[in-house]
Write a protein that holds these residues in place. Sequence first.
Motif, mmCIF file in Angstrom:
data_model
loop_
_atom_site.group_PDB
_atom_site.id
_atom_site.type_symbol
_atom_site.label_atom_id
_atom_site.label_comp_id
_atom_site.label_asym_id
_atom_site.label_seq_id
_atom_site.Cartn_x
_atom_site.Cartn_y
_atom_site.Cartn_z
ATOM 1 N N PHE A 170 9.819 7.207 42.608
ATOM 2 C CA PHE A 170 10.197 8.386 41.821
ATOM 3 C C PHE A 170 11.711 8.610 41.883
ATOM 4 O O PHE A 170 12.164 9.746 41.994
ATOM 5 C CB PHE A 170 9.492 9.635 42.352
ATOM 6 C CG PHE A 170 8.010 9.666 42.114
ATOM 7 C CD1 PHE A 170 7.495 10.148 40.919
ATOM 8 C CD2 PHE A 170 7.128 9.217 43.085
ATOM 9 C CE1 PHE A 170 6.122 10.188 40.701
ATOM 10 C CE2 PHE A 170 5.764 9.254 42.873
ATOM 11 C CZ PHE A 170 5.256 9.734 41.673
ATOM 12 N N CYS A 219 12.523 11.845 37.464
ATOM 13 C CA CYS A 219 11.461 10.840 37.520
ATOM 14 C C CYS A 219 10.100 11.501 37.759
ATOM 15 O O CYS A 219 9.105 11.148 37.114
ATOM 16 C CB CYS A 219 11.754 9.813 38.615
ATOM 17 S SG CYS A 219 13.068 8.656 38.202
ATOM 18 N N VAL A 223 6.729 11.557 34.986
ATOM 19 C CA VAL A 223 5.340 11.170 35.269
ATOM 20 C C VAL A 223 4.402 12.367 35.065
ATOM 21 O O VAL A 223 3.298 12.228 34.524
ATOM 22 C CB VAL A 223 5.215 10.600 36.697
ATOM 23 C CG1 VAL A 223 3.754 10.279 37.021
ATOM 24 C CG2 VAL A 223 6.069 9.335 36.843
ATOM 25 N N MET A 226 3.537 12.658 31.484
ATOM 26 C CA MET A 226 2.512 11.678 31.081
ATOM 27 C C MET A 226 1.121 12.196 31.412
ATOM 28 O O MET A 226 0.181 12.044 30.628
ATOM 29 C CB MET A 226 2.753 10.339 31.788
ATOM 30 C CG MET A 226 4.013 9.617 31.395
ATOM 31 S SD MET A 226 4.160 8.046 32.295
ATOM 32 C CE MET A 226 5.937 7.820 32.279
ATOM 33 N N GLU A 232 -1.943 9.676 31.531
ATOM 34 C CA GLU A 232 -2.191 9.215 32.895
ATOM 35 C C GLU A 232 -3.050 10.245 33.617
ATOM 36 O O GLU A 232 -3.032 11.433 33.287
ATOM 37 C CB GLU A 232 -0.874 9.033 33.669
ATOM 38 C CG GLU A 232 0.065 7.980 33.122
ATOM 39 C CD GLU A 232 -0.370 6.554 33.445
ATOM 40 O OE1 GLU A 232 -1.300 6.369 34.275
ATOM 41 O OE2 GLU A 232 0.212 5.622 32.853
ATOM 42 N N ILE A 237 -0.168 9.908 40.704
ATOM 43 C CA ILE A 237 0.809 10.363 41.710
ATOM 44 C C ILE A 237 0.467 9.747 43.066
ATOM 45 O O ILE A 237 1.340 9.227 43.763
ATOM 46 C CB ILE A 237 0.832 11.902 41.807
ATOM 47 C CG1 ILE A 237 1.174 12.537 40.455
ATOM 48 C CG2 ILE A 237 1.794 12.361 42.911
ATOM 49 C CD1 ILE A 237 2.588 12.301 39.990
ATOM 50 N N LEU A 240 1.451 6.049 43.115
ATOM 51 C CA LEU A 240 2.891 5.802 43.193
ATOM 52 C C LEU A 240 3.471 6.182 44.558
ATOM 53 O O LEU A 240 4.470 5.606 44.992
ATOM 54 C CB LEU A 240 3.618 6.566 42.086
ATOM 55 C CG LEU A 240 3.383 6.056 40.666
ATOM 56 C CD1 LEU A 240 3.961 7.027 39.645
ATOM 57 C CD2 LEU A 240 3.992 4.666 40.480
ATOM 58 N N LYS A 249 8.527 -0.147 41.697
ATOM 59 C CA LYS A 249 8.409 0.979 40.766
ATOM 60 C C LYS A 249 8.129 0.465 39.356
ATOM 61 O O LYS A 249 8.861 -0.381 38.830
ATOM 62 C CB LYS A 249 9.715 1.775 40.770
ATOM 63 C CG LYS A 249 9.764 2.919 39.767
ATOM 64 C CD LYS A 249 11.172 3.491 39.704
ATOM 65 C CE LYS A 249 11.318 4.510 38.574
ATOM 66 N NZ LYS A 249 12.711 4.945 38.413
ATOM 67 N N TYR A 252 9.726 3.116 33.689
ATOM 68 C CA TYR A 252 9.467 4.247 32.801
ATOM 69 C C TYR A 252 10.758 5.031 32.615
ATOM 70 O O TYR A 252 11.679 4.942 33.419
ATOM 71 C CB TYR A 252 8.346 5.158 33.336
ATOM 72 C CG TYR A 252 8.587 5.768 34.693
ATOM 73 C CD1 TYR A 252 9.257 6.985 34.840
ATOM 74 C CD2 TYR A 252 8.118 5.143 35.860
ATOM 75 C CE1 TYR A 252 9.462 7.552 36.082
ATOM 76 C CE2 TYR A 252 8.325 5.699 37.110
ATOM 77 C CZ TYR A 252 8.988 6.911 37.218
ATOM 78 O OH TYR A 252 9.197 7.472 38.452
ATOM 79 N N LEU A 331 1.002 3.110 33.460
ATOM 80 C CA LEU A 331 2.061 2.835 34.433
ATOM 81 C C LEU A 331 1.747 1.632 35.317
ATOM 82 O O LEU A 331 2.627 0.821 35.622
ATOM 83 C CB LEU A 331 2.298 4.071 35.315
ATOM 84 C CG LEU A 331 3.156 5.186 34.707
ATOM 85 C CD1 LEU A 331 3.168 6.405 35.624
ATOM 86 C CD2 LEU A 331 4.576 4.709 34.446
#
Length: 351
Positions: A170, A219, A223, A226, A232, A237, A240, A249, A252, A331
């Motif tokens: 992130f 970042c 996300v 999304m 997503e 989360i 990631l 990573k 995106y 992702l």
Amino acid sequence: MSHHSKRYVALKVTYFGKRFYGFASEAQMEPTVESELFKAFEKTRLLVGDKKESQYSRCGRTDKGVSSVGQVIALFLRSNLKISATNNGNSGVVLDEQHEGEIDYVGVLNRVLPNDIRIMGWCPAPVDFHARFSCLSREYKYFFWKENLNIPAIEVAGNKLVGEHDFRNFCKMDAANVHNYRRCITLFEISSTDVRYNDNQLWVIKIRGSAFLWHQVRCMVAVLFMVGKGLESPNVIDMLLDTSRILRKPQYTMASEVPLVLQSCEFDNIKFMCSSDAGEALRVHLVNECQIYQLQAAIFHEALLNCVPLSNDQSLLPFQGSKKKVSHVPLMSRPTEPSYEERRAKLNTIA
């Protein structure tokens, strides 16, 4: 050598980031907020010596276009006060916390700063104070229009960010200088504001943490959006944040910098103050700036109302290339950036 007494001062700074190439003057591009501040220090003759001698520090290094209402800097500035007899050999330095009879730092600086930068308050600081390393926590706000976003889904996903995690997926990784990507998020909140335009409402995400990585907030918000669009699952989360499984990573695009605001920086025993005259002038200025932007918005709205009606006969319209709807690539299926270890290995071969 200067014959003026000086004191170490913390300043709370607000700025509208749109026209600046970030806060820090090392950006090699002008203007920056920092360069404008130092122009004001020099113009008002508050600066004692040069930047290095001033023991200057800043709390946050906000990027191009990012705004703040709570940035904090610290440096030695000229003082009107006489030196205390008990200043332990600190030549020319005012060490006590007295402020009566002191220079009105807020008023003096705001009279020469550009309209999009203002000093909000000042506070005497101990000489070992550092605006970055003495900071206990930083809080950011990110404003956005709700449109069709699923707010409960964003909230579920956002709460997964709270706690201490490795946030290397992130952020924009700086493997040359940053080797620890663990950071602690202490608060995530999402709420509506009272601002509306047509049927759309302005919302805000609030994120607080002890410190942040480069581009971390933008970042995280990218996300979360999304997730809010249903592209997503909130569980992305968790994936990631699991850097033992997701070593690289996914690629995106970060969320826009324009709606991001450094809201506040928290310190022990730093209480900002402002004279009544400077405070009133500051309020008048900010009200005037709000009214200017509302006038601009009214003009754009008027233009919108006066648009030429769209014809039903598409043949009368100029040719417009067909716009393909960009399909979302999950992702976890995207190309990835190099891992930290891969970046370090490359740096070592170059060295």
